[in-house]
Motif scaffolding. Sequence first.
Motif, PDB file in Angstrom:
ATOM      1  N   LEU A 253       0.848  -1.195   0.000  1.00 37.44           N
ATOM      2  CA  LEU A 253       0.000   0.000   0.000  1.00 37.44           C
ATOM      3  C   LEU A 253       0.882   1.243   0.000  1.00 37.44           C
ATOM      4  N   TYR A 254       1.958   1.199   0.790  1.00 36.98           N
ATOM      5  CA  TYR A 254       2.924   2.300   0.813  1.00 36.98           C
ATOM      6  C   TYR A 254       3.483   2.544  -0.589  1.00 36.98           C
ATOM      7  N   THR A 255       3.899   1.454  -1.248  1.00 38.13           N
ATOM      8  CA  THR A 255       4.466   1.594  -2.597  1.00 38.13           C
ATOM      9  C   THR A 255       3.437   2.138  -3.575  1.00 38.13           C
ATOM     10  N   ALA A 256       2.201   1.658  -3.459  1.00 43.00           N
ATOM     11  CA  ALA A 256       1.151   2.111  -4.370  1.00 43.00           C
ATOM     12  C   ALA A 256       0.887   3.602  -4.239  1.00 43.00           C
ATOM     13  N   PHE A 257       0.891   4.095  -3.001  1.00 39.45           N
ATOM     14  CA  PHE A 257       0.596   5.516  -2.814  1.00 39.45           C
ATOM     15  C   PHE A 257       1.804   6.399  -3.087  1.00 39.45           C
ATOM     16  N   LEU A 423       1.648  12.155   0.627  1.00 43.92           N
ATOM     17  CA  LEU A 423       2.396  12.561   1.820  1.00 43.92           C
ATOM     18  C   LEU A 423       1.918  11.862   3.086  1.00 43.92           C
ATOM     19  N   TRP A 424       0.626  11.965   3.389  1.00 45.31           N
ATOM     20  CA  TRP A 424       0.122  11.503   4.673  1.00 45.31           C
ATOM     21  C   TRP A 424      -0.023   9.986   4.762  1.00 45.31           C
ATOM     22  N   LEU A 425      -0.616   9.364   3.758  1.00 45.28           N
ATOM     23  CA  LEU A 425      -0.877   7.921   3.847  1.00 45.28           C
ATOM     24  C   LEU A 425       0.399   7.088   3.948  1.00 45.28           C
ATOM     25  N   PRO A 426       1.463   7.379   3.174  1.00 40.23           N
ATOM     26  CA  PRO A 426       2.695   6.593   3.350  1.00 40.23           C
ATOM     27  C   PRO A 426       3.257   6.650   4.761  1.00 40.23           C
ATOM     28  N   ALA A 427       3.155   7.816   5.417  1.00 42.68           N
ATOM     29  CA  ALA A 427       3.644   7.931   6.795  1.00 42.68           C
ATOM     30  C   ALA A 427       2.823   7.060   7.739  1.00 42.68           C
ATOM     31  N   ILE A 428       1.517   7.037   7.531  1.00 42.43           N
ATOM     32  CA  ILE A 428       0.639   6.194   8.358  1.00 42.43           C
ATOM     33  C   ILE A 428       0.961   4.720   8.169  1.00 42.43           C
ATOM     34  N   PHE A 429       1.169   4.310   6.924  1.00 35.48           N
ATOM     35  CA  PHE A 429       1.495   2.904   6.653  1.00 35.48           C
ATOM     36  C   PHE A 429       2.807   2.507   7.306  1.00 35.48           C
ATOM     37  N   CYS A 430       3.783   3.391   7.284  1.00 35.58           N
ATOM     38  CA  CYS A 430       5.068   3.103   7.941  1.00 35.58           C
ATOM     39  C   CYS A 430       4.887   2.869   9.436  1.00 35.58           C
ATOM     40  N   GLY A 431       4.057   3.697  10.059  1.00 37.86           N
ATOM     41  CA  GLY A 431       3.805   3.536  11.492  1.00 37.86           C
ATOM     42  C   GLY A 431       3.146   2.198  11.809  1.00 37.86           C
ATOM     43  N   LEU A 432       2.203   1.784  10.984  1.00 37.88           N
ATOM     44  CA  LEU A 432       1.521   0.506  11.195  1.00 37.88           C
ATOM     45  C   LEU A 432       2.472  -0.677  11.003  1.00 37.88           C
ATOM     46  N   VAL A 433       3.359  -0.593  10.000  1.00 42.80           N
ATOM     47  CA  VAL A 433       4.342  -1.657   9.787  1.00 42.80           C
ATOM     48  C   VAL A 433       5.263  -1.772  10.998  1.00 42.80           C
ATOM     49  N   THR A 434       5.692  -0.642  11.546  1.00 45.65           N
ATOM     50  CA  THR A 434       6.562  -0.651  12.722  1.00 45.65           C
ATOM     51  C   THR A 434       5.905  -1.414  13.871  1.00 45.65           C
ATOM     52  N   PHE A 435       4.619  -1.163  14.092  1.00 47.25           N
ATOM     53  CA  PHE A 435       3.891  -1.859  15.159  1.00 47.25           C
ATOM     54  C   PHE A 435       3.883  -3.370  14.929  1.00 47.25           C
TER      55      PHE A 435
END
Length: 454
Positions: A253-257, A423-435
């Motif tokens: 999803l990160y890559t797609a956005f 901008l916003w969605l990739p940052a959110i996805f990164c946070g979820l992956v970290t968890f």
Amino acid sequence: MAEKRYLKWYNKVGYGSGDIAGNVVYAFLTFFVMIYLSDTIGLNTGIVGTLMAVSKIFDGVSDVIFGSLIDKTKTKMGKARPWMLWPYLGCGVCLFAIFSIPTSWGQTAQYAFFFIFYVMLNAGFYTANNIAYSALTALITKNENERVQIGSLRFVFAFTTSTIIQAVTFGLVEHFGNDAAAWRIVALIYVIIGIISNTVSVLSMKELPEDEIEAKKAVDAPEEKYTLREAVGLLVKNKFYLLILGVYLLTQLYTAFTGIGTYYMTYVLGNKELMGYFASALNIPMIIGLLLVPTIVAKLGGMYKINYSGYALATIARILVIVAAYMGSVPMMLAFTAIASLGMCPLQGDLNAVIASASDYTYLTTGKRIDGTMYSCTSLGVKIGGGLGTAISGWLLAAAGFIEGGVATQPDSVLTMLNVMYLWLPAIFCGLVTFLLTKLNVEKANAKLLEPKN
């Protein structure tokens, strides 16, 4: 005693080069299919997004089916190599077709043409090829460090290919006439490159004999037989498989956005040539980091801590990309994009090895080997995550009022939506992956299971 080594340098390089072929398909589709369909063919982004989402119904079934078929395959080439070799020819045909939609047809026929070949590519040929390719990590070596090495090399080739495709595609299209025929020519070039690299990769490897792969089994153990339903049951019972699948979905999803950068550079920053610079910022640090991952993992004695701490850094950096964007500083955006990519590279390099460890976990807890089925998470995650990401992108652009046909400017509502998406969605996805990565300590789980035997 040193762990036995199974691979020569050319086996490792040969395996890694297989992702040139994979990214000829993946990167070209992810970053360019939507803008080709909307700006060149004139199709509605919302309808295209819906078709992509519907296609995922087929994907969800085909991944486990092909994984199970690979597990049951027995040929002179091995289990996975035949499935990597022959289906790629179908990948090439379908990729060329997707970028060759007849411009003289009505839109209904164009949508149908796209949908048919998109489903055939993703649910059929790409699935078979990609699961087989990923499964080879567990079938050509039992050495954990070699698994990390070939996983890192794989993604070095992947991100190098992706960088080149993102950097040169717009230029090639313009060189060949900047029309539908130009996209066909570029697609044909990529297909030829993909077929050659995939074939070379398959021929550069050899699978280990089954008795060596399953050396921990009793010599007189009966042949494993299980149904597709049982295979799915084994996957669902493996919590690490579910965690890895979640990670794959989010990273795709990160890559797609970030792939929506083709629109972001064109309409927000007003210069589509910046796509090459951002592609370099995304991928060059990743390539450099991947070369170091095997050494770092070996010195740290594991993959767990470096994976989640790297993604924590990536999350912070992606937040700073947002800050830089609203400051209007492209250089700062590029710098923080590069830092984020550097944080992501440990997971990219050792993820195949993590999956192999998850497959070992299933064997240690159930006594069954399902390497091919286990690696269905790679194809399932790539296609569901990437496909839904691209589909949702289409829906969001349509909802914001995107104007098809390659117009010079877009409404403010579209520009605002592009900021959210890029901008916003990739940052959110990164946070979820970290968890999720904080929960993915499969190495420790395997060590505990092996303790009584030692």
